[in-house]
Design a protein around this motif. Structure first.
Motif: not given
Length: 308
Positions: A286-290
């Motif tokens: 989720p950090l990568i996509y956010s």
């Protein structure tokens, strides 16, 4: 060697990541923080995709389910690992061990197929943009997602049933922090040649097959991107960047963990790879996509601005 039938085994002892007492508190603090970030990140991603109309697209529909899967298989392992770190009795019941192994295998397999479906979505969006809405319909997304869950759970069920046929030796100590197939095979007194062959065949099919499809999709994507103008090239590439990073993080540890020869099995190396795959990656996705996706950042900023 004295053999004990598997039905007499009521619990296993998980040796964990480290035996040194002075390491227990730092390990607990670190992985508790990682798990909290994982839960918050994945639930936030699912919620944001649901409430932001701008993210109601096939790509983000699949991403929301990937966040759900990350949350599930991290939860199937990390809380039990944290409890064992601070507990003197580092045990897990036989049924709990089989359930944990099934859950981890199922969720991991589902994520592999969801990532494969997302690569197909990127292939259609870049290579056939005019037909995107006609191809990536709600039914198509439902078929991709349904296929991911059915094949993932079938894979996990097959591995779990194959483990139930084995007998356990005198020791019930698992040299791992969760119930993983290679670690459990080390305890068996039975002939495990069928299990090893099944693990290599099934895992190979469920890892190499999707990986080949992902690589084919990206070969077409790169070929298409190289043909467009340099001004639009980075925009097209940026739409795939987050997904490609997640694919690399997912398939790398899986290949190392389940497709190397059994003679190359190392408890230490397997623990490290498992920590990265089972605990760290669910936090990173989720950090990568956010952080790398402008659509997610835009929707997150807009949602935050509406809060009182």
């Amino acid at each position: 060697m004295k053999e004990r039938n598997r039905t007499s085994v009521t619990e296993f002892i998980l040796l964990g990541l480290a035996e040194d007492r002075w390491l227990q508190l730092p390990i607990f603090a670190f992985f508790l923080l990682v798990y909290i970030v994982t839960v918050i990140g994945n639930i936030s991603m699912m919620t944001l995709i649901r409430i932001a109309p701008h993210l109601h697209t096939p790509m983000y529909f699949l991403l929301s389910h990937m966040s759900f899967v990350d949350f599930c298989y991290s939860t199937s392992i990390t809380p039990n690992m944290l409890a064992n770190v601070i507990s003197t009795k580092k045990t897990i019941s036989f049924s709990g061990c089989m359930t944990q192994m099934f859950s981890f295998a199922a969720m991991g397999s589902v994520e592999v197929f969801i990532l494969t479906g997302m690569s197909y979505d990127r292939f259609v969006a870049i290579c056939n943009p005019l037909l995107y809405n006609a191809i990536m319909t709600k039914n198509a997304c439902a078929y991709i997602l349904g296929g991911a869950y059915v094949t993932g759970f079938a894979h996990a069920l097959l591995l779990t049933l194959s483990m139930l046929r084995l007998s356990v030796c005198d020791s019930n100590e698992i040299a791992h922090f969760f119930c993983d197939v290679p670690a459990l095979l080390k305890l068996s007194c039975s002939d495990i040649s069928l299990n090893v062959a099944l693990l290599l065949f099934v895992s190979g099919s469920f890892i190499l097959g999707p990986l080949i499809l992902v690589l084919i999709s990206y070969a077409y994507i790169v070929n298409t991107i190289m043909k467009i103008s340099s001004e639009r090239r980075w925009t097209a590439f940026s739409t795939c960047c987050s997904h490609f990073i997640c694919v690399t993080l997912c398939f790398g540890p899986l290949i190392f963990m389940y497709m190397r020869p059994r003679s190359k099995y190392s408890v230490h190396h397997d623990r490290v790879a498992s920590v990265f795959y089972a605990v760290i990656i669910p936090m990173l996705n989720p950090l990568i996509y956010s952080l790398r996706n402008k659509d997610v950042k835009k929707s997150l900023s807009k949602t935050m601005s509406l809060m009182p």
